[in-house]
Write an enzyme that holds these catalytic residues in place. Structure first.
Site, PDB file in Angstrom:
ATOM      1  N   CYS A  36      28.832  30.353  40.228  1.00 32.69           N
ATOM      2  CA  CYS A  36      28.054  29.115  40.080  1.00 32.69           C
ATOM      3  C   CYS A  36      27.621  28.907  38.625  1.00 32.69           C
ATOM      4  O   CYS A  36      26.794  29.654  38.110  1.00 32.69           O
ATOM      5  CB  CYS A  36      26.845  29.198  41.014  1.00 32.69           C
ATOM      6  SG  CYS A  36      25.577  27.956  40.731  1.00 32.69           S
ATOM      7  N   CYS A  39      23.899  28.152  38.045  1.00 30.49           N
ATOM      8  CA  CYS A  39      23.099  29.364  38.259  1.00 30.49           C
ATOM      9  C   CYS A  39      22.999  30.164  36.958  1.00 30.49           C
ATOM     10  O   CYS A  39      21.938  30.682  36.613  1.00 30.49           O
ATOM     11  CB  CYS A  39      23.714  30.245  39.347  1.00 30.49           C
ATOM     12  SG  CYS A  39      23.775  29.462  40.982  1.00 30.49           S
TER      13      CYS A  39
END
Length: 111
Positions: A36, A39
């Site tokens: 991600c 993230c």
């Protein structure tokens, strides 16, 4: 990356109860995954908060790929999702990579 592990440890399905639900005081948890991109952007921000609010707030990260049970229990559909818990209860959730100021204003309500 080792610095993040020291100040921003991981939590799993197995450690969720003891580290999050039974924690004294407020806890911030980032639901994330290694693939991600957003993230990776928010990790350093949460690591800073972990240092700045040491003693007032505990910060953890949960890898959604490795802990599907907890991820499903809290209905995580999008990552990063940051949740704030207090006394074992989910108090707030922030979805997406947000500015540090947004995280601070949300978590200050529970400090």
């Amino acid at each position: 990356m080792e610095v993040f592990k020291a100040i921003f440890p991981g939590v799993t399905d197995e450690t969720w109860q003891s580290l999050i639900i039974e924690a004294d005081g407020p806890v911030l948890v980032e639901f994330w995954a290694p693939w991600c991109g957003p993230c990776r952007i928010i990790h350093p921000v949460i690591a800073e908060l972990s240092t700045e609010y040491d003693g007032k707030l505990k910060c953890f990260k949960l890898n959604t790929d490795e802990s599907p049970s907890t991820t499903t229990k809290y209905g995580i559909r999008s990552i990063p999702t940051i949740m704030i818990f207090k006394n074992g209860e989910k108090k707030d959730a922030i979805i997406g990579s947000v500015p540090k100021t947004t995280l601070i204003s949300n978590m200050k309500k529970f400090l």
